[in-house]
Motif scaffolding. Structure first.
Motif, PDB file in Angstrom:
ATOM      1  N   CYS A   1      34.377 -22.042  33.845  1.00 47.25           N
ATOM      2  CA  CYS A   1      34.656 -20.683  34.374  1.00 47.25           C
ATOM      3  C   CYS A   1      33.814 -20.176  33.592  1.00 47.25           C
ATOM      4  CB  CYS A   1      35.980 -20.485  34.021  1.00 47.25           C
ATOM      5  SG  CYS A   1      36.410 -18.591  34.886  1.00 47.25           S
ATOM      6  N   PHE A   2      33.153 -19.987  32.224  1.00 47.54           N
ATOM      7  CA  PHE A   2      32.381 -18.612  31.861  1.00 47.54           C
ATOM      8  C   PHE A   2      31.060 -19.426  30.917  1.00 47.54           C
ATOM      9  CE2 PHE A   2      36.831 -17.296  31.133  1.00 47.54           C
ATOM     10  CZ  PHE A   2      36.656 -16.135  31.983  1.00 47.54           C
TER      11      PHE A   2
ATOM     12  N   ASP B   1      36.385  -5.153  32.778  1.00 46.33           N
ATOM     13  CA  ASP B   1      35.858  -5.771  33.391  1.00 46.33           C
ATOM     14  C   ASP B   1      34.106  -6.098  32.242  1.00 46.33           C
ATOM     15  OD1 ASP B   1      33.769  -3.310  33.204  1.00 46.33           O
ATOM     16  OD2 ASP B   1      33.926  -2.727  35.234  1.00 46.33           O
ATOM     17  N   GLY B   2      33.976  -5.326  31.139  1.00 46.78           N
ATOM     18  CA  GLY B   2      32.837  -5.941  30.200  1.00 46.78           C
ATOM     19  C   GLY B   2      32.438  -4.793  30.011  1.00 46.78           C
TER      20      GLY B   2
ATOM     21  N   LEU C   1      39.231 -11.473  27.467  1.00 46.76           N
ATOM     22  CA  LEU C   1      39.029 -11.781  29.028  1.00 46.76           C
ATOM     23  C   LEU C   1      37.084 -10.329  29.099  1.00 46.76           C
ATOM     24  CD1 LEU C   1      38.471 -12.615  31.926  1.00 46.76           C
ATOM     25  CD2 LEU C   1      39.858 -11.484  31.896  1.00 46.76           C
ATOM     26  N   ALA C   2      37.283  -9.342  28.959  1.00 44.80           N
ATOM     27  CA  ALA C   2      36.193  -8.713  28.828  1.00 44.80           C
ATOM     28  C   ALA C   2      34.927  -8.525  28.145  1.00 44.80           C
ATOM     29  CB  ALA C   2      36.823  -7.157  28.005  1.00 44.80           C
TER      30      ALA C   2
ATOM     31  N   ARG D   1      33.603 -11.828  30.035  1.00 46.42           N
ATOM     32  CA  ARG D   1      32.661 -10.174  31.382  1.00 46.42           C
ATOM     33  C   ARG D   1      31.504 -10.542  30.363  1.00 46.42           C
ATOM     34  NH1 ARG D   1      37.908  -9.023  34.189  1.00 46.42           N
ATOM     35  NH2 ARG D   1      37.996 -10.201  35.423  1.00 46.42           N
TER      36      ARG D   1
ATOM     37  N   VAL E   1      43.228 -15.198  33.941  1.00 48.84           N
ATOM     38  CA  VAL E   1      42.258 -15.695  35.126  1.00 48.84           C
ATOM     39  C   VAL E   1      42.224 -16.223  36.413  1.00 48.84           C
ATOM     40  CG1 VAL E   1      39.635 -16.605  35.374  1.00 48.84           C
ATOM     41  CG2 VAL E   1      40.427 -15.920  32.977  1.00 48.84           C
TER      42      VAL E   1
END
Length: 343
Positions: free
Chosen positions: A69-70, A250-251, A290-291, A294, A315
């Motif tokens: 995913c990342f 959202d980062g 998660l931020a 991102r 996610v």
């Protein structure tokens, strides 16, 4: 024989060739107790790593999902299902300390942030002497209630002691009262010198700051933020921080007012460092993690199994929600395009 060579020789015979200690002692012309000390030091230094998996673990599958995913290297640390967050933090700290000990070497610079997780990591570092290396503090630590210097200084000193590395502290507040003061300080030669070490870092080591949770992040629990600051965080949609630079879910971070007063490296500055290691444990870290993902600040993630599970679930929920919203929007567009039927 040099001690490192002796450690390698003893470890190879004991762990790979299944040779008994008495035989190894005779071969290396030393006592059995000396061999025992060599094997212990090999484990402490990270030369030898022993992994136990007494029960099935979801770790490899979770790691693969996060990596896919990342696009980052992910190490999921197995923990018992009933382990509390303090135990999960300790297991992540031990695993992170072993990895850092293996990766950091002579003539390298490591940038280290401070916080609850980093303090735990520093307690589990193995001794690995290096030459020409340096450890630099990534963000300021002083606040209006305490200098913060002793806390951060001791933490950074633990890394310096573990690697026989030169230590460079960052003698500025965690947050300036005014952005103008911060900008002026960034022109001072003593500060420029530390910033230059940060920019030249080969490795950055940090964790994720979360506003609440069973094990609260140090920046939110030790007087670094005033009541007005917390209100600002809430109004700007901030979910956590990396090196005291705040992030939205959202980062994004560039237009947040608190970041103009913060002293840590921005995500853009962190991304210039080749290897960026993040150790994370705790349910409250999922959204801010998660931020950070991102924002692209992590290359190597060390995370406990429970937190990794919740991250993957979160996610997936977001993806399902986005797919449902896209399907609804498509249906609405289709309905709007259909010609009206005469009555």
């Amino acid at each position: 024989m040099e001690r490192e060579e002796a450690m390698l020789a003893a470890s190879s015979m004991y762990y790979l060739q299944d040779i008994k200690m008495d035989t190894i002692a005779n071969h290396l012309h030393m006592s059995r107790s000396s061999v025992s000390r060599l094997l212990r030091d090999a484990r402490d230094s990270g030369l030898v790593e022993i992994t136990l998996r007494p029960t099935p673990t979801r770790g490899p599958g979770l790691a693969k999902k996060i990596e896919t995913c990342f696009g980052i290297a992910t190490h999921v640390v197995p923990v018992a299902d009933l382990a509390d967050e303090t135990e999960r933090l300790e297991q992540v700290a031990k695993a992170t300390a072993r990895m850092v000990t293996g990766w950091f070497d002579s003539d390298m610079i490591m940038g280290v942030a401070w916080g609850t997780t980093l303090a735990a990591i520093s307690r589990h570092l193995g001794k690995k002497p290096t030459r020409g290396s340096a450890v630099v503090q990534l963000n300021g630590a002083a606040n209006v209630r305490t200098s913060g210097v002793e806390y951060a200084g001791n933490l950074i000193a633990n890394f310096g002691d573990a690697f026989d590395a030169q230590v460079h502290l960052f003698p500025v507040p965690a947050f300036f009262d005014y952005a103008e003061t911060r900008n002026a300080m960034w022109s001072e030669r003593s500060i420029v010198r530390v910033l230059e070490y940060q920019r030249r870092a080969d490795i950055a080591l940090f964790s994720i700051g979360a506003i609440a949770g069973e094990v609260p992040s140090h920046v939110y629990s030790a007087g670094y933020l005033e009541a007005g600051d917390i209100e600002t965080l809430d109004s700007e949609g901030i979910v956590g921080d990396v090196c005291t630079i705040f992030l939205r879910e959202d980062g994004s971070y560039e237009d947040l007012s608190m970041n103009a007063r913060a002293t840590g490296p921005t995500p853009a500055e962190l991304r210039a460092i080749p290897r960026r290691i993040c150790g994370v444990a705790g349910d409250n870290k999922v959204v801010p993690l998660l931020a950070a993902l991102r924002a692209g600040v992590i290359t190597d993630l060390v995370i406990d199994e429970q937190t990794a599970t919740k991250l993957v679930e979160h996610v997936m929920e977001l993806k399902e929600g986005a797919a449902s919203a896209e399907e609804l929007a498509f249906q609405e567009r289709q309905s709007a395009a259909e010609p009206a039927t005469a009555g």
